[in-house]
Write a protein that holds these residues in place. Structure first.
Motif, PDB file in Angstrom:
ATOM      1  N   ASP A 305      28.864  27.781  41.883  1.00  0.00           N
ATOM      2  CA  ASP A 305      28.668  28.135  40.552  1.00  0.00           C
ATOM      3  C   ASP A 305      29.805  29.156  39.914  1.00  0.00           C
ATOM      4  O   ASP A 305      30.851  29.204  40.477  1.00  0.00           O
ATOM      5  CB  ASP A 305      27.433  29.166  40.383  1.00  0.00           C
ATOM      6  N   ASP A 306      29.664  29.165  38.532  1.00  0.00           N
ATOM      7  CA  ASP A 306      30.882  29.898  37.874  1.00  0.00           C
ATOM      8  C   ASP A 306      30.810  31.466  38.548  1.00  0.00           C
ATOM      9  O   ASP A 306      32.001  31.818  38.726  1.00  0.00           O
ATOM     10  CB  ASP A 306      30.638  30.188  36.568  1.00  0.00           C
ATOM     11  N   THR A 307      29.831  32.060  39.015  1.00  0.00           N
ATOM     12  CA  THR A 307      29.805  33.429  39.260  1.00  0.00           C
ATOM     13  C   THR A 307      30.359  33.477  40.845  1.00  0.00           C
ATOM     14  O   THR A 307      31.291  34.325  40.913  1.00  0.00           O
ATOM     15  CB  THR A 307      28.677  33.957  39.479  1.00  0.00           C
ATOM     16  N   THR A 308      30.173  32.712  41.572  1.00  0.00           N
ATOM     17  CA  THR A 308      30.649  32.549  42.876  1.00  0.00           C
ATOM     18  C   THR A 308      32.169  32.257  42.721  1.00  0.00           C
ATOM     19  O   THR A 308      33.106  32.652  43.643  1.00  0.00           O
ATOM     20  CB  THR A 308      29.953  31.584  43.911  1.00  0.00           C
ATOM     21  N   LEU A 309      32.693  31.440  41.748  1.00  0.00           N
ATOM     22  CA  LEU A 309      33.969  30.816  41.765  1.00  0.00           C
ATOM     23  C   LEU A 309      34.924  32.461  41.304  1.00  0.00           C
ATOM     24  O   LEU A 309      36.006  32.583  41.743  1.00  0.00           O
ATOM     25  CB  LEU A 309      34.160  29.987  40.830  1.00  0.00           C
ATOM     26  N   GLN A 310      34.243  33.072  40.272  1.00  0.00           N
ATOM     27  CA  GLN A 310      34.725  34.283  39.864  1.00  0.00           C
ATOM     28  C   GLN A 310      35.044  35.206  40.919  1.00  0.00           C
ATOM     29  O   GLN A 310      35.920  35.928  41.165  1.00  0.00           O
ATOM     30  CB  GLN A 310      34.007  34.798  38.953  1.00  0.00           C
ATOM     31  N   GLU A 313      37.734  34.220  43.408  1.00  0.00           N
ATOM     32  CA  GLU A 313      39.253  34.558  42.893  1.00  0.00           C
ATOM     33  C   GLU A 313      39.621  36.203  42.734  1.00  0.00           C
ATOM     34  O   GLU A 313      40.614  36.526  43.094  1.00  0.00           O
ATOM     35  CB  GLU A 313      39.032  34.358  41.525  1.00  0.00           C
TER      36      GLU A 313
END
Length: 353
Positions: A305-310, A313
């Motif tokens: 998801d977007d949260t895991t990607l952030q 990073e």
């Protein structure tokens, strides 16, 4: 020839009887020895007949072209060889064992199986059924011309046995017995998407007695080649459960029974003396609601998801990067030296981390 053979036998006998006189007899035998050819037959009585026993073959002229010969000469050569003359058209025999569809299909009334005969809608359905019965009666009369024992009262029980047998063979995947119960048109449809599936099917009971609702007879290619189709209404209770190759339930249940209303078409090649009634097709009306889709099984690939990607990073940014050393600092840095002396073994070096 016979005299020489007899003298040879006499010399052999003398040699055996008088061993002392073997040298003289051997010299005498060598003088009378005759060499015979090895290919001579042991019984040369039928030599002349064997000589005449051969077949004269006229070898064909391979360089000769049939197109260069005149028509009469070509016919003469074909007659000598026993070959029929070529035809300008191609004819191949073919056998039609079943039709490609349903002719004049029966249109089931909307809400069939739900409306009572006493109600207004049920009475209207019954009236329309009686109105369309005239064509079916004419077709039944034509079927009786070829099959004397055919009866619309007894046929539904025969049709039910075929129906149950076909579904059981489909569940067992017995292709050879299934071909005896279904037509060539129905076979690919009934076996479609059955591979790698486990099917549990069971016929429980009939909620209503099956009966004939429609019958038609038609000819194909010639008027003598007749096919009969009879539509039977089934209102039954069944169990169906389909499992995929991993043993996961895709459709239905082995516990929950369902009421099934079906209009099944049975076909027979009545012109054929050895024809059989077989399951041909099922009529699916337009007003029928769509079926529940089967649960598809596939490999699930989890996408981040977007949260895991952030979070990934931010972790990469917070990593400590070791500072680069300058040229002067490299000289002051203590070097790690491998020591093999007894002091190094007893006392740990201060430079070793």
């Amino acid at each position: 020839m016979e005299i020489l053979n007899s003298t040879g036998h006499c010399f052999k006998a003398l040699q055996l009887l008088r061993p002392g006189a073997s040298i003289g007899i051997q010299a005498l035998w060598q003088t009378h020895q005759i060499r015979h050819r090895q290919t001579k037959h042991w019984k040369p009585e039928f030599k002349r007949l064997r000589k005449l026993k051969f077949i004269k073959i006229d070898l064909p002229n391979l360089n000769e072209k049939s197109s260069d010969l005149p028509e009469q000469e070509l016919k003469k050569k074909l007659k000598e060889r026993g070959v029929l003359p070529p035809r300008p058209w191609l004819e191949r025999p073919f056998y039609i064992s079943s039709t490609g569809g349903i002719f004049e299909p029966y249109v089931p009334p909307e809400g069939d199986g739900k409306k009572s005969i006493i109600s207004k809608g049920g009475a209207k359905q019954k009236y329309e059924f009686v109105e369309k019965k005239s064509k079916s009666m004419l077709a039944v009369r034509k079927i009786r011309n070829y099959e004397e024992d055919f009866n619309t009262d007894d046929f539904p029980t025969i049709a039910q046995d075929i129906y149950v047998g076909a579904h059981e063979m489909m569940a067992l995947k017995d292709k050879h017995k299934l071909r005896e119960l279904v037509t060539e048109r129905c076979y690919p449809e009934i076996m479609h998407n059955v591979r790698y599936k486990t099917i549990h099917w069971k016929f429980l009971k009939s909620l209503e007695l099956p009966y004939v609702v429609h019958a038609r007879v038609t000819d194909i290619i010639s008027k003598e080649n007749l096919f009969a189709q009879v539509t039977v209404r089934f209102h039954t209770q069944q169990l169906l459960a389909i499992y995929d190759r991993f043993g996961r339930l895709m459709h239905g249940s082995e516990i929950v029974a369902k009421d099934v209303l079906e209009y099944v078409v049975f076909e027979k090649h009545i012109s054929n003396e050895y024809g059989k009634w077989r399951l041909h097709d099922k009529i699916i009306p337009d007003w029928l609601p769509p079926k529940e889709p089967s649960i598809g099984t596939y490999r699930l690939i989890e996408e981040p998801d977007d949260t895991t990607l952030q979070a990934i990073e931010s972790k990469e940014d917070n990593k400590e990067i070791p500072p680069k050393l300058e040229a002067g600092e490299e000289k002051d840095k203590p070097q790690i030296v491998a020591s093999t002396t007894s002091d190094a073994l007893t006392k740990p070096s201060s430079t070793v981390i």
